[in-house]
Design a protein around this motif. Structure first.
Motif, mmCIF file in Angstrom:
data_model
loop_
_atom_site.group_PDB
_atom_site.id
_atom_site.type_symbol
_atom_site.label_atom_id
_atom_site.label_comp_id
_atom_site.label_asym_id
_atom_site.label_seq_id
_atom_site.Cartn_x
_atom_site.Cartn_y
_atom_site.Cartn_z
ATOM 1 N N LYS A 23 -22.539 -18.444 -12.264
ATOM 2 C CA LYS A 23 -22.574 -18.254 -13.713
ATOM 3 C C LYS A 23 -21.414 -17.338 -14.044
ATOM 4 C CE LYS A 23 -25.102 -16.710 -17.689
ATOM 5 N NZ LYS A 23 -26.044 -15.756 -18.217
ATOM 6 N N ASP A 24 -20.520 -17.820 -14.873
ATOM 7 C CA ASP A 24 -19.363 -17.040 -15.308
ATOM 8 C C ASP A 24 -19.349 -17.083 -16.827
ATOM 9 O OD1 ASP A 24 -17.041 -15.625 -15.505
ATOM 10 O OD2 ASP A 24 -15.801 -17.071 -14.430
ATOM 11 N N GLY A 25 -19.753 -15.980 -17.436
ATOM 12 C CA GLY A 25 -19.916 -15.979 -18.886
ATOM 13 C C GLY A 25 -21.053 -16.903 -19.262
ATOM 14 N N ARG A 26 -20.733 -17.934 -20.022
ATOM 15 C CA ARG A 26 -21.757 -18.898 -20.447
ATOM 16 C C ARG A 26 -21.659 -20.224 -19.699
ATOM 17 N NH1 ARG A 26 -23.033 -18.163 -26.726
ATOM 18 N NH2 ARG A 26 -22.907 -15.904 -26.787
ATOM 19 N N ILE A 27 -20.841 -20.285 -18.671
ATOM 20 C CA ILE A 27 -20.643 -21.528 -17.932
ATOM 21 C C ILE A 27 -21.289 -21.449 -16.551
ATOM 22 C CG2 ILE A 27 -18.930 -23.124 -16.952
ATOM 23 C CD1 ILE A 27 -18.982 -23.081 -20.007
ATOM 24 N N TYR A 28 -22.078 -22.466 -16.242
ATOM 25 C CA TYR A 28 -22.696 -22.606 -14.926
ATOM 26 C C TYR A 28 -21.919 -23.655 -14.142
ATOM 27 C CZ TYR A 28 -26.685 -20.264 -17.035
ATOM 28 O OH TYR A 28 -27.499 -19.377 -17.678
ATOM 29 N N THR A 29 -21.704 -23.388 -12.858
ATOM 30 C CA THR A 29 -21.006 -24.325 -11.987
ATOM 31 C C THR A 29 -21.792 -24.452 -10.693
ATOM 32 O OG1 THR A 29 -18.874 -23.599 -12.875
ATOM 33 C CG2 THR A 29 -18.822 -24.838 -10.818
ATOM 34 N N PHE A 30 -22.014 -25.690 -10.268
ATOM 35 C CA PHE A 30 -22.610 -25.939 -8.963
ATOM 36 C C PHE A 30 -21.643 -26.809 -8.188
ATOM 37 C CE2 PHE A 30 -24.801 -28.582 -5.897
ATOM 38 C CZ PHE A 30 -25.418 -27.602 -5.135
ATOM 39 N N ILE A 31 -21.395 -26.439 -6.932
ATOM 40 C CA ILE A 31 -20.556 -27.257 -6.065
ATOM 41 C C ILE A 31 -21.220 -27.367 -4.695
ATOM 42 C CG2 ILE A 31 -19.098 -25.311 -5.359
ATOM 43 C CD1 ILE A 31 -16.756 -27.426 -5.364
ATOM 44 N N ILE A 59 -25.512 -24.845 -19.908
ATOM 45 C CA ILE A 59 -26.913 -24.444 -19.711
ATOM 46 C C ILE A 59 -27.213 -24.519 -18.212
ATOM 47 C CG2 ILE A 59 -27.721 -25.196 -21.999
ATOM 48 C CD1 ILE A 59 -28.884 -27.702 -20.578
ATOM 49 N N LEU A 60 -28.211 -23.772 -17.788
ATOM 50 C CA LEU A 60 -28.607 -23.821 -16.380
ATOM 51 C C LEU A 60 -29.118 -25.226 -16.075
ATOM 52 C CD1 LEU A 60 -28.961 -22.247 -13.742
ATOM 53 C CD2 LEU A 60 -31.247 -21.604 -14.544
ATOM 54 N N PHE A 61 -28.655 -25.786 -14.971
ATOM 55 C CA PHE A 61 -29.011 -27.155 -14.603
ATOM 56 C C PHE A 61 -30.533 -27.299 -14.506
ATOM 57 C CE2 PHE A 61 -24.861 -26.168 -12.770
ATOM 58 C CZ PHE A 61 -24.089 -27.185 -13.317
#
Length: 110
Positions: A23-31, A59-61
């Motif tokens: 979570k970076d600010g308001r962006i969620y990233t999954f890899i 938003i959170l996945f």
């Protein structure tokens, strides 16, 4: 307590590292972890098939949101852990490290 600092967590599927959630600010990233993906591991969700490209969302996945308590249990957890009820990422990190229902656990990296 909101923070702009990026938070990163390891996501495990049956105790095997499946990928990272950030979570970076308001962006969620999954890899997905390369070794997990190449070994033909199982997707963490049918909506997130194995791939090299990161998944991004504001938003959170859902696969992670569905791991969280709801209603009175959520209120009690948030009060006990001193976490804002709307901070799903912190609540996920605090409550899914072990003994979660299903094969997925999430552990914050330090």
């Amino acid at each position: 307590m909101a923070t702009n600092k990026a938070s990163i967590a390891n996501v495990y599927y049956n105790d095997q590292l499946a990928g990272t959630l950030q979570k970076d600010g308001r962006i969620y990233t999954f890899i997905y972890d390369d070794a997990y993906r190449i070994a033909d591991g199982r997707p963490i969700s049918i909506t997130m098939p194995l791939r090299a490209e990161p998944y991004k969302s504001d938003i959170l996945f859902p696969v992670f949101t569905n791991m969280l308590s709801e209603g009175a249990n959520k209120k009690m957890q948030c009060r006990m852990l001193k976490i804002d009820e709307n901070d799903y990422f912190r609540l996920l990190l605090a409550t899914t490290r072990q003994d979660s229902i299903g094969p997925i656990t999430v552990k914050e990296t330090l």
